[in-house]
Design a protein around this motif. Structure first.
Motif, mmCIF file in Angstrom:
data_model
loop_
_atom_site.group_PDB
_atom_site.id
_atom_site.type_symbol
_atom_site.label_atom_id
_atom_site.label_comp_id
_atom_site.label_asym_id
_atom_site.label_seq_id
_atom_site.Cartn_x
_atom_site.Cartn_y
_atom_site.Cartn_z
ATOM 1 N N GLY A 119 0.819 -1.211 0.000
ATOM 2 C CA GLY A 119 0.000 0.000 0.000
ATOM 3 C C GLY A 119 0.847 1.252 0.000
ATOM 4 N N SER A 120 0.189 2.391 -0.137
ATOM 5 C CA SER A 120 0.898 3.671 -0.080
ATOM 6 C C SER A 120 1.085 4.061 1.384
ATOM 7 N N GLY A 121 1.741 5.170 1.617
ATOM 8 C CA GLY A 121 1.986 5.612 2.984
ATOM 9 C C GLY A 121 0.711 5.810 3.792
ATOM 10 N N THR A 122 -0.331 6.259 3.122
ATOM 11 C CA THR A 122 -1.600 6.498 3.820
ATOM 12 C C THR A 122 -2.144 5.213 4.436
ATOM 13 N N SER A 123 -1.935 4.081 3.762
ATOM 14 C CA SER A 123 -2.440 2.821 4.326
ATOM 15 C C SER A 123 -1.693 2.485 5.616
ATOM 16 N N SER A 128 -1.009 19.246 5.208
ATOM 17 C CA SER A 128 -2.073 18.373 4.707
ATOM 18 C C SER A 128 -1.981 16.949 5.272
ATOM 19 N N PHE A 129 -0.777 16.517 5.661
ATOM 20 C CA PHE A 129 -0.679 15.153 6.202
ATOM 21 C C PHE A 129 -1.149 15.086 7.648
ATOM 22 N N GLY A 130 -1.010 16.181 8.381
ATOM 23 C CA GLY A 130 -1.622 16.266 9.704
ATOM 24 C C GLY A 130 -3.141 16.218 9.575
ATOM 25 N N GLU A 131 -3.659 16.952 8.585
ATOM 26 C CA GLU A 131 -5.108 16.929 8.336
ATOM 27 C C GLU A 131 -5.567 15.509 7.972
ATOM 28 N N ARG A 132 -4.706 14.787 7.265
ATOM 29 C CA ARG A 132 -5.056 13.404 6.896
ATOM 30 C C ARG A 132 -5.153 12.516 8.129
ATOM 31 N N PHE A 133 -4.242 12.693 9.076
ATOM 32 C CA PHE A 133 -4.335 11.926 10.334
ATOM 33 C C PHE A 133 -5.670 12.209 11.023
ATOM 34 N N ILE A 184 1.709 12.950 15.140
ATOM 35 C CA ILE A 184 2.372 14.058 14.435
ATOM 36 C C ILE A 184 3.114 13.519 13.200
ATOM 37 N N GLN A 185 3.506 14.457 12.354
ATOM 38 C CA GLN A 185 4.390 14.133 11.237
ATOM 39 C C GLN A 185 5.834 14.366 11.684
ATOM 40 N N HIS A 186 6.747 13.595 11.118
ATOM 41 C CA HIS A 186 8.175 13.877 11.290
ATOM 42 C C HIS A 186 8.470 15.124 10.446
ATOM 43 N N THR A 187 8.170 15.003 9.140
ATOM 44 C CA THR A 187 8.185 16.176 8.266
ATOM 45 C C THR A 187 6.831 16.206 7.577
ATOM 46 N N ASP A 188 6.179 17.371 7.547
ATOM 47 C CA ASP A 188 4.973 17.467 6.719
ATOM 48 C C ASP A 188 5.408 17.986 5.359
ATOM 49 N N THR A 189 5.293 17.127 4.379
ATOM 50 C CA THR A 189 5.797 17.407 3.034
ATOM 51 C C THR A 189 5.082 18.605 2.405
ATOM 52 N N SER A 217 6.633 9.218 9.463
ATOM 53 C CA SER A 217 7.912 9.579 8.854
ATOM 54 C C SER A 217 7.987 9.044 7.431
ATOM 55 N N VAL A 218 6.878 9.187 6.691
ATOM 56 C CA VAL A 218 6.888 8.694 5.306
ATOM 57 C C VAL A 218 7.897 9.492 4.489
ATOM 58 N N SER A 219 7.865 10.820 4.641
ATOM 59 C CA SER A 219 8.807 11.620 3.850
ATOM 60 C C SER A 219 10.102 11.923 4.604
ATOM 61 N N GLY A 220 10.091 11.777 5.912
ATOM 62 C CA GLY A 220 11.293 12.098 6.685
ATOM 63 C C GLY A 220 12.330 10.990 6.650
ATOM 64 N N CYS A 260 8.022 3.214 1.221
ATOM 65 C CA CYS A 260 9.270 2.951 0.492
ATOM 66 C C CYS A 260 9.539 3.932 -0.637
ATOM 67 N N GLN A 261 8.584 4.821 -0.938
ATOM 68 C CA GLN A 261 8.672 5.567 -2.206
ATOM 69 C C GLN A 261 9.265 6.968 -2.094
ATOM 70 N N LYS A 262 9.855 7.275 -0.936
ATOM 71 C CA LYS A 262 10.432 8.616 -0.816
ATOM 72 C C LYS A 262 11.932 8.500 -0.551
HETATM 73 C C1 LIG Z 1 3.808 10.947 0.995
HETATM 74 C C2 LIG Z 1 3.399 11.082 2.397
HETATM 75 C C3 LIG Z 1 2.481 10.200 2.991
HETATM 76 C C4 LIG Z 1 1.829 9.087 2.268
HETATM 77 O O1 LIG Z 1 1.233 9.443 1.092
HETATM 78 P P1 LIG Z 1 0.809 8.313 0.074
HETATM 79 O O2 LIG Z 1 0.409 9.095 -1.131
HETATM 80 O O3 LIG Z 1 -0.326 7.584 0.674
HETATM 81 O O4 LIG Z 1 1.991 7.425 -0.113
HETATM 82 C C5 LIG Z 1 2.209 10.356 4.326
HETATM 83 N N1 LIG Z 1 2.783 11.318 5.046
HETATM 84 C C6 LIG Z 1 3.659 12.180 4.525
HETATM 85 C C7 LIG Z 1 4.275 13.223 5.401
HETATM 86 C C8 LIG Z 1 3.989 12.097 3.185
HETATM 87 O O5 LIG Z 1 4.868 12.953 2.655
#
Ligand SMILES: *Cc1c(COP(=O)(O)O)cnc(C)c1O
Length: 376
Positions: A60-64, A87-92, A134-139, A165-168, A188-190
């Motif tokens: 899955g992607s980071g969101t999963s 936006s990733f904090g908002e996603r949480f 929290i995010q490590h880094t909010d992209t 820490s998806v992007s960190g 794995c994609q960052k």
């Molecule tokens: C990219 C990212 C995610 C995950 O995003 P996906 O599109 O689901 O892979 C989550 N958190 C942060 C901070 C990101 O940069």
């Protein structure tokens, strides 16, 4: 002919030796051969995250992985604090609310990090809080949080700290066990230089204790099931086998460089990128900028969407724009994963050319490229 350059904060460029592994014949996932790859990835991730804990790996992607972290540690009706600065904090927040978890959102302007003192206050006011997220880094806001400071606060309470820490990961210093992070979410994609598709979560003993009582509905991402398979070097369901081959190779590259050196490379690139952005005459988006990407605020009225489209259409250079209220108003240039000073020189070269073509007067033509070159 147009050559394509990916200078975006995820997905990121994949080194040839990493991509090539995915072209190997498909391995069956219940074999000794795949088990060896699985083990290499498992051990490698422990090295990268700096943990002794098992690393759960999901397709899955980071969101999963963010969602899996929530459903495996929380129950509907639980109280949590989300420190949001993008936006990733908002996603949480949205993920928690989707499962009936009650969120106290502590929001900062995009570009301002989460304030640990505010988290501490909120924890004191509501001792029933089960988790801080929290995010490590909010992209989206190109901002680095002080994870250690937040962890120092949360670790003294009964709550767990969940860190995205998806992007960190890979670009920013991180010590999961030493910093007492309870749930570490990544992909794995960052920074890990692999095509998208593997999401990962590691949990502390404290988080595993929470997991026992967590009642959010779940099945395919249930960490008890996933963890039980790890001792056999397996996943309970079919894993993305080709990506595991790639990720094992990418981790080999991180080991060859040494994770501390990987962090140092990102630090050097980010310093050059920040200087280059300022040489273009722009302000940095963040007051606590990340080492994995740099955000710049465009002058009022400047069409940032057109800037990005022209860079891609005319020069094949892909950088990122702003999300939500920042759409068209900022750009974000990545230095995340498989990147070096030459990538920055290309990015800033295309920026200088396109900005000029759009009628923007550069304070000092060529200076941003020179500053990018200084990271060599
Ligand atoms: C990219 C990212 C995610 C995950 O995003 P996906 O599109 O689901 O892979 C989550 N958190 C942060 C901070 C990101 O940069």
């Amino acid at each position: 002919m147009k050559k394509y350059y990916l200078i975006t904060p995820g997905p990121t460029p994949v080194p040839h030796r990493v991509a090539a592994r995915s072209a190997e014949p498909i391995l069956h996932h219940r074999t000794k051969e795949f088990g060896e790859i699985f083990k290499a990835v498992q051990d490698g991730m422990k090295y990268v995250i700096k943990t002794k804990q098992d690393v759960m790996m999901l397709a899955g992607s980071g969101t999963s992985a963010m969602e899996a972290a929530v459903v495996n540690t929380l129950s509907p009706g639980d109280h949590v604090i989300v420190g949001s600065m993008g936006s990733f904090g908002e996603r949480f927040i949205k993920i928690c609310e989707a499962f009936g978890v009650h969120v106290n959102a502590i929001r900062e302007e995009w570009g301002t990090p989460v304030n640990p003192a505010k988290i501490e206050d909120a924890l004191k006011k509501d001792p029933s809080v089960k988790a801080v997220l929290i995010q490590h880094t909010d992209t989206s806001s190109t901002t680095l949080n002080d994870v250690k400071a937040v962890a120092d606060i949360v670790s003294k309470t009964s709550a767990i700290l969940i860190v995205d820490s998806v992007s960190g990961l890979g670009g920013e210093e991180l010590h999961m066990d030493d910093w007492e992070i309870d749930v570490l979410v990544t992909g794995c994609q960052k920074g890990l230089m692999t095509a998208p598709g593997i999401a990962m979560v590691a949990m502390s003993d404290k988080a595993w204790a929470h997991h026992k009582n967590a009642k959010c509905p779940r099945f395919s991402v249930d960490f008890s099931i996933i963890r039980a398979a790890i001792k056999d070097n397996e996943t309970p369901w079919t894993p993305p086998v080709t990506l595991f081959l790639s990720l094992s190779e990418a981790i080999k590259m991180v080991r060859e460089e040494g994770i501390e050196n990987t962090w140092a490379r990102h630090k050097k690139l980010s310093a050059a990128a920040r200087a280059a952005v300022q040489a273009l005459g722009f302000q940095l988006l963040s007051s606590r900028p990340a080492n994995v990407l740099t955000g710049a605020i465009l002058p009022a009225g400047f069409d940032g969407t057109l800037l990005l489209r022209k860079m891609l259409d005319e020069h094949g250079v892909s950088i990122a724009g702003g999300q939500e209220h920042l759409k068209g108003k900022i750009f974000r240039i990545a230095h995340m994963g498989y990147m070096n000073a030459f990538d920055l020189m290309i990015g800033f070269g295309a920026l200088e050319k396109t900005l000029t073509d759009m009628g923007y007067k550069l304070p000092e033509p060529g200076k941003a490229i020179k500053l990018a070159q200084s990271a060599l």
